[in-house]
Design an enzyme around this catalytic site. Sequence first.
Site, PDB file in Angstrom:
ATOM      1  N   ALA A  80     -33.096  55.774  31.999  1.00  9.46           N
ATOM      2  CA  ALA A  80     -34.364  55.861  32.736  1.00  9.46           C
ATOM      3  C   ALA A  80     -34.626  54.633  33.608  1.00  9.46           C
ATOM      4  CB  ALA A  80     -35.520  56.081  31.764  1.00  9.46           C
ATOM      5  N   SER A 208     -34.313  59.891  30.003  1.00 11.87           N
ATOM      6  CA  SER A 208     -33.442  59.032  29.183  1.00 11.87           C
ATOM      7  C   SER A 208     -32.851  59.851  28.040  1.00 11.87           C
ATOM      8  CB  SER A 208     -34.271  57.874  28.618  1.00 11.87           C
ATOM      9  OG  SER A 208     -33.549  57.203  27.612  1.00 11.87           O
ATOM     10  N   HIS A 210     -31.474  58.604  25.092  1.00 14.24           N
ATOM     11  CA  HIS A 210     -31.663  58.098  23.727  1.00 14.24           C
ATOM     12  C   HIS A 210     -33.092  58.209  23.218  1.00 14.24           C
ATOM     13  CE1 HIS A 210     -33.347  53.899  24.295  1.00 14.24           C
ATOM     14  NE2 HIS A 210     -32.999  54.185  25.531  1.00 14.24           N
ATOM     15  N   CYS A 334     -38.920  46.500  25.218  1.00 13.36           N
ATOM     16  CA  CYS A 334     -38.450  45.664  26.336  1.00 13.36           C
ATOM     17  C   CYS A 334     -39.248  44.373  26.449  1.00 13.36           C
ATOM     18  CB  CYS A 334     -38.561  46.429  27.643  1.00 13.36           C
ATOM     19  SG  CYS A 334     -37.790  48.035  27.555  1.00 13.36           S
TER      20      CYS A 334
END
Length: 410
Positions: A80, A208, A210, A334
Amino acid sequence: MNPQLHNIILPIYMDYQATTPLDPRVMEAMLPYFTTKFGNPHSRSHSFGWEAENAVEEARSRVAKLIGADAKEIIFTSGATESNNLAIKGIAKFYGNKKNHIITVVSEHKCVLDACRHLEQEGIKITYLPINPNGIIDLEILKESITNQTMLVSVMAVNNEIGVIQPLKEIGKICRERGVFLHSDIAQGFGKIPINVNEFNIDLASISGHKIYGPKGVGALYVRKKPRIRVTPLINGGGQERGMRSGTLPTPLIVGLGMAAEIAYNEMEKDNKHVSYLFDRFLNNIKQKISEVYLNGDKDQRYKGNLNLSFAGVEGESIILAIKDLAVSSGSACTSASLEPSYVLRSMGIGEELAHTSIRFGIGKFTTEQEIDYAVDLICSKIDKLRELSPLWEMMQQGIDLKKIKWASH
């Protein structure tokens, strides 16, 4: 709180927004493409290549089906973050000579905000929309922010920190009426909430692998074909993926993403019932046992696999250390390495002291009722102990307004 009595294995994984475990069926689908079916999907002269190409195209169709798109509109990427960069920078580079304004939201994922900041340095004007105290944008402010120079609006589907669902259908209607492209980072909503790109008038969407029980290192960008949306590629090379993303496709990872999308298509409703039940059980039981617990973000307009809670009078980091049997986070994976309070919570108007006490609990399809009950007991007993030791909690109980205190140093 004996884990053996609950029949559970510690630590308990409750960080489903950061990543998800691989579904065993996804692993099974991927394995042959690591071993016997190893062909390059771009090799057109022999059966190894054809076999890999067929597998990639089947995965493309599966990803498209989950969001009501056409298979040709799916561009495979590494995840992503790349998809968000390709969408935002790609639109700005292609259309930037005609228009020079992009609108996004203060609570977007870091990679969207950073891509926008990068474009600001190149002369593109960016408007960062505020959010209401419930975490949702004000549609009137969006309408007022669109000008004849606006080329793109970028609003995520489900927030990664607080789980709120933005009103994409209404946002899409506004953008379509004003002739502005709509990009959405749907990484946290793909396969979890119903998203139809045509119904919502979404022009670009980032996905994304995962986050939906698929492999890491693979994602996709949906790019509308009718009317055709053009993006300038970030990576140049052999011209794969309609020229938008060159490079040999990682067949095993793409097969995994396709399988994860197929499972989500068939099981989304069942998974959501399971997750909603555990969300209610977790929240209600915690609120019955301890006071001054706040759910961050709108209670109803949210994906229930995300519970972001603030526990007044206790530091978030000390809670994480105290409940080490639970794998949880104090914010986005993040940005949680930073001890700054969450920028998402601060942008909702939550004070620094409450923002510092927040923990994000993730519930997924593999979470069990026994794990939830164990987690509730553990959290409540540890919060009680931490509050006994907390001078902040003591001051709050005495009715002292913490906002008015002048600290000597911070």
